[in-house]
Design a protein around this motif. Structure first.
Motif, PDB file in Angstrom:
ATOM      1  N   GLY A 177       0.785  -1.226   0.000  1.00 51.47           N
ATOM      2  CA  GLY A 177       0.000   0.000   0.000  1.00 51.47           C
ATOM      3  C   GLY A 177       0.815   1.272   0.000  1.00 51.47           C
ATOM      4  O   GLY A 177       0.256   2.370  -0.103  1.00 51.47           O
ATOM      5  N   GLU A 178       2.154   1.170   0.103  1.00 59.36           N
ATOM      6  CA  GLU A 178       2.989   2.368   0.134  1.00 59.36           C
ATOM      7  C   GLU A 178       3.325   2.831  -1.277  1.00 59.36           C
ATOM      8  O   GLU A 178       3.334   2.040  -2.223  1.00 59.36           O
ATOM      9  CB  GLU A 178       4.277   2.090   0.919  1.00 59.36           C
ATOM     10  CG  GLU A 178       4.019   1.724   2.374  1.00 59.36           C
ATOM     11  CD  GLU A 178       5.296   1.467   3.134  1.00 59.36           C
ATOM     12  OE1 GLU A 178       6.359   1.950   2.679  1.00 59.36           O
ATOM     13  OE2 GLU A 178       5.254   0.777   4.174  1.00 59.36           O
ATOM     14  N   GLU A 179       3.621   4.126  -1.409  1.00 58.75           N
ATOM     15  CA  GLU A 179       3.884   4.715  -2.720  1.00 58.75           C
ATOM     16  C   GLU A 179       5.073   4.038  -3.396  1.00 58.75           C
ATOM     17  O   GLU A 179       6.083   3.772  -2.779  1.00 58.75           O
ATOM     18  CB  GLU A 179       4.168   6.217  -2.558  1.00 58.75           C
ATOM     19  CG  GLU A 179       4.285   6.960  -3.876  1.00 58.75           C
ATOM     20  CD  GLU A 179       4.510   8.453  -3.680  1.00 58.75           C
ATOM     21  OE1 GLU A 179       4.413   9.198  -4.654  1.00 58.75           O
ATOM     22  OE2 GLU A 179       4.773   8.848  -2.525  1.00 58.75           O
ATOM     23  N   TRP A 180       4.919   3.739  -4.667  1.00 61.74           N
ATOM     24  CA  TRP A 180       5.921   3.128  -5.539  1.00 61.74           C
ATOM     25  C   TRP A 180       6.151   1.650  -5.244  1.00 61.74           C
ATOM     26  O   TRP A 180       6.768   0.950  -6.053  1.00 61.74           O
ATOM     27  CB  TRP A 180       7.274   3.855  -5.471  1.00 61.74           C
ATOM     28  CG  TRP A 180       7.258   5.241  -6.007  1.00 61.74           C
ATOM     29  CD1 TRP A 180       7.400   6.402  -5.308  1.00 61.74           C
ATOM     30  CD2 TRP A 180       7.080   5.642  -7.382  1.00 61.74           C
ATOM     31  NE1 TRP A 180       7.322   7.492  -6.142  1.00 61.74           N
ATOM     32  CE2 TRP A 180       7.126   7.041  -7.427  1.00 61.74           C
ATOM     33  CE3 TRP A 180       6.881   4.927  -8.575  1.00 61.74           C
ATOM     34  CZ2 TRP A 180       6.988   7.762  -8.606  1.00 61.74           C
ATOM     35  CZ3 TRP A 180       6.735   5.637  -9.749  1.00 61.74           C
ATOM     36  CH2 TRP A 180       6.792   7.046  -9.757  1.00 61.74           C
ATOM     37  N   ASN A 183       4.836  -1.138  -7.997  1.00 61.35           N
ATOM     38  CA  ASN A 183       5.666  -1.307  -9.190  1.00 61.35           C
ATOM     39  C   ASN A 183       6.989  -1.990  -8.859  1.00 61.35           C
ATOM     40  O   ASN A 183       7.522  -2.758  -9.669  1.00 61.35           O
ATOM     41  CB  ASN A 183       5.929   0.045  -9.851  1.00 61.35           C
ATOM     42  CG  ASN A 183       4.736   0.532 -10.648  1.00 61.35           C
ATOM     43  OD1 ASN A 183       3.872  -0.249 -11.048  1.00 61.35           O
ATOM     44  ND2 ASN A 183       4.666   1.817 -10.888  1.00 61.35           N
ATOM     45  N   THR A 184       7.527  -1.709  -7.677  1.00 63.54           N
ATOM     46  CA  THR A 184       8.757  -2.382  -7.270  1.00 63.54           C
ATOM     47  C   THR A 184       8.517  -3.877  -7.091  1.00 63.54           C
ATOM     48  O   THR A 184       9.329  -4.711  -7.518  1.00 63.54           O
ATOM     49  CB  THR A 184       9.296  -1.773  -5.964  1.00 63.54           C
ATOM     50  OG1 THR A 184       9.525  -0.379  -6.157  1.00 63.54           O
ATOM     51  CG2 THR A 184      10.583  -2.442  -5.546  1.00 63.54           C
ATOM     52  N   ILE A 185       7.405  -4.233  -6.452  1.00 60.15           N
ATOM     53  CA  ILE A 185       7.085  -5.654  -6.256  1.00 60.15           C
ATOM     54  C   ILE A 185       6.916  -6.337  -7.613  1.00 60.15           C
ATOM     55  O   ILE A 185       7.437  -7.440  -7.836  1.00 60.15           O
ATOM     56  CB  ILE A 185       5.807  -5.802  -5.403  1.00 60.15           C
ATOM     57  CG1 ILE A 185       6.040  -5.237  -3.995  1.00 60.15           C
ATOM     58  CG2 ILE A 185       5.389  -7.264  -5.316  1.00 60.15           C
ATOM     59  CD1 ILE A 185       4.797  -5.178  -3.135  1.00 60.15           C
ATOM     60  N   ARG A 186       6.220  -5.690  -8.530  1.00 56.23           N
ATOM     61  CA  ARG A 186       6.056  -6.275  -9.865  1.00 56.23           C
ATOM     62  C   ARG A 186       7.404  -6.486 -10.543  1.00 56.23           C
ATOM     63  O   ARG A 186       7.599  -7.463 -11.267  1.00 56.23           O
ATOM     64  CB  ARG A 186       5.185  -5.354 -10.729  1.00 56.23           C
ATOM     65  CG  ARG A 186       3.745  -5.221 -10.263  1.00 56.23           C
ATOM     66  CD  ARG A 186       2.933  -4.358 -11.232  1.00 56.23           C
ATOM     67  NE  ARG A 186       1.597  -4.095 -10.710  1.00 56.23           N
ATOM     68  CZ  ARG A 186       1.218  -2.948 -10.145  1.00 56.23           C
ATOM     69  NH1 ARG A 186       2.076  -1.949 -10.062  1.00 56.23           N
ATOM     70  NH2 ARG A 186      -0.007  -2.796  -9.687  1.00 56.23           N
TER      71      ARG A 186
END
Length: 656
Positions: A177-180, A183-186
């Protein structure tokens, strides 16, 4: 092989205060207790010690009475002790850690024996190496023009489920739920699942950089064309100079270089004509001032060129030093063995200190490389400050030249105004002077970009390299591998969902890494986790997904800690203030026990390669739960993470 959690240790703010919570590796560990006894702090302490960039420990007894935190990490034959102080008052976070390599089974050292000197970034690198992460791999970031070097911080997305995450319908992974973070997890999922080939990843990164270089080059070339001396403004000034009598008419179309040269000739030639037409000395001051201004312009140009050269040299030094330091860290990590004069210069094992004669050549080579790198770094380190000092001196001189140029222009303006006041010039002369001023302004501004270093058009070479890399990557099967792996993992999620009797478990289930959720493909269309309804479904699919991922990590040697931490899964079935008494009965109890059965079955099937830590309010009598309880922190037995004797005053508002 990666690690599991051997223990969590907290050091009180008073001398001698130490509290250690041990965990069983390769097993299910349950810590149960009442609210505000410090259970949830276990997850945040582990997170903080594993190189978190912030201070996740919540306000309360833990923050107030604990001065340092530590975790003991274990893997076969190795143990790593990582300690970190609580932030000093006024600081958001502590940026240095204590990292110690220990013999297996070594207890946590006393606080006074710890040296906190390892910078946060270095500690993160050490932890990433201990986790088995290849730090040479870079994966493309999703929706951002940059790459990601996977680290221990990225691996923890798949290891933690905080109290507000374990049954959250909208968030499947830790910190999602944190910003950015989405996309990092993806971006890092393919690497941790093993779908990324390191060589292919390097080629992909090289291709991305080449495409970026091509885009930058095209922008520079377009700018150079727009600012060229043959631009519309330059040609308009050339026409005006002809009409004002500053230049003679030309029948041929001038080239770009000729336009710039004609404008300079118009400016300098008109000044000479004006001086020759006046035998008196009225124009002498103006001529001298213009001459001084021309000299200052030349000096400014030379100063800019020197500054550019010096900054380029500093940048090259920094690039070389960064590469050298990286190489030195790698060699240093390999150079744990050392030569012993007592054993005929044979290498020594870093653990038992026994001689290893066969490693002599390797150790000597490593030491020679380290000495060479140290020498290079020392030379670069001494050169760079000198270059930076020279840059500062040149920039100061440039400022002085600019100030002098400004004063020179003011002087010219003042002399010109005085001369205009003394005599009335003919209209043609006034027009010529006006055109001269515009030419001078153009040469002072726009033309300076053109007269600088020309941009080399290397587009053909870049496009050739891009084409070659695209051809090499045309057979890359990363996407196919990822799709195949996710399909297999999704089958295991469905099997566990069926065992938990979750809704839609009779339909195909898939892990959607683009949306970072679980989807059931039903006859009525796809149903995402958020639309499934029932907190029991949300909890069940979280547990099924994380267990299936860790099963994959364990069986395919994924570089992820073999630890899954769940914070209060029983919240779905019992009130948050439930204390375990009286014992719940009925369907809710059987469903909760079923969750623990699935967890324990997975741990047992993986035969010691997975550790699960659960913190709970509930305290169930069933052996499936009771036999795995390692700590009970309740008011009735006066037990908690922070020992009661450490507490000198009550705290009303606290998060556990």
């Amino acid at each position: 092989m990666t690690f599991q959690i051997q223990a969590v240790t907290v050091y009180g703010k008073q001398p001698g205060q130490v509290r250690t919570v041990p965990f069983r590796t390769g097993s299910l560990n349950i810590v149960t207790g009442d609210s505000r006894r410090g259970k949830s702090a276990l997850l945040t302490i582990i997170d903080y010690c594993l190189a978190s960039s912030d201070y996740p420990v919540k306000a309360g007894k833990v923050r107030k009475y604990v001065g340092a935190y530590a975790v003991t990490l274990a893997k076969p034959g190795q143990q790593l002790f990582v300690a970190r102080r609580a932030p000093e008052p006024g600081n958001a976070v502590s940026t240095v850690l204590c990292v110690l390599s220990q013999a297996p089974g070594t207890p946590p050292p006393p606080l006074e024996e710890l040296t906190f000197a390892t910078p946060l970034d270095t500690a993160k690198d050490i932890l990433s190496d201990f986790c088995g992460i290849d730090r040479t791999v870079k994966v493309p970031a999703v929706a951002r023009a940059q790459t990601i070097a996977p680290s221990i911080r990225h691996a923890l997305y798949f290891c933690f489920q905080a109290q507000n995450e374990v049954a959250n319908p909208d968030l499947l992974f830790h910190s999602q739920g944190e910003e950015w973070r989405p996309n990092t997890i993806r971006g890092v999922i393919p690497y941790f699942l093993g779908a990324v080939d390191p060589e292919q990843a390097a080629l992909r990164n090289r291709l991305r950089l080449l495409r970026r270089d091509l885009s930058v080059l095209e922008a520079k070339l377009a700018q150079a064309r727009d600012l060229g001396p043959a631009s519309g403004q330059a040609r308009a000034l050339l026409t005006e100079a002809v009409e004002a009598g500053l230049l003679s008419h030309r029948d041929t179309e001038p080239t770009a270089e000729e336009v710039l040269g004609l404008l300079r000739f118009a400016l300098e030639g008109s000044i000479r004509l004006e001086t020759e037409s006046r035998p008196d000395d009225n124009g002498a001051p103006l001529t001298a001032a213009i001459g001084r201004r021309a000299q200052l312009r030349q000096a400014v140009g030379r100063s800019r060129a020197r500054i550019a050269d010096l900054k380029r040299a500093v940048e090259e030094n920094d690039d070389f030093a960064g590469e050298a330091r990286e190489q030195r860290r790698r060699l240093a990590s390999l150079g744990l063995m050392r030569l012993s004069p007592d054993t005929s210069q044979a290498a020594q094992c870093p653990v038992c200190e026994s001689p290893i004669a066969s490693a002599n050549t390797t150790v000597a080579t490593i030491m020679q490389d380290l000495e060479r790198l140290d020498g290079d770094l020392q030379v670069i380190g001494s050169d760079t400050p000198a270059l930076q000092h020279q840059v500062a001196l040149e920039e100061e001189q440039l400022q002085q030249l600019r100030a002098a140029l400004s004063r020179s222009q003011d002087e010219i303006n003042e002399i010109s105004a005085g001369m205009r006041a003394l005599q009335q010039e003919p209209d043609q002369v006034q027009r010529a002077a006006h055109v001269r001023g515009r030419i001078s302004l153009y040469l002072d501004t726009t033309a300076q970009h053109v007269s600088g270093p020309q941009v080399e058009d290397s587009r053909d070479d870049l496009q050739r390299q891009i084409s070659e890399l695209e051809e090499l990557l045309s057979d890359d099967t990363q996407d196919d591998r990822l799709t195949s792996y996710l399909s297999l993992i999704s089958q295991n999620i469905r099997t566990r969902a069926a065992a938990l009797e979750l809704d839609h478990s009779n339909a195909p289930i898939r892990l959607d890494v683009n949306r970072l959720t679980v989807v059931a493909d039903t006859a009525d269309g796809p149903v995402r986790l958020a639309d499934m309804g029932s907190a029991e479904n949300h909890l069940g699919y979280h547990v099924a997904t994380l267990l299936s991922l860790h099963e994959w990590f364990s069986e395919h040697r994924g570089p992820v800690p073999r630890t899954l931490i769940l914070d209060q899964p029983s919240q779905v079935y019992f009130p948050p203030d439930y204390t375990g008494e009286p014992m719940p009965q009925g369907t809710d109890l059987s469903h909760l026990l079923n969750v623990y059965r699935i967890i324990n079955d997975t741990v047992q099937a993986l035969d010691g390669t997975l550790q699960v830590i659960v913190v709970e309010h509930a305290d169930l009598a069933d052996p499936l739960f009771r036999d795995h309880v390692i700590e009970r922190w309740r008011y009735s037995n006066n037990q908690a993470l922070v020992p009661p004797e450490w507490i000198t005053e009550p705290i009303d508002d606290e998060d556990e």
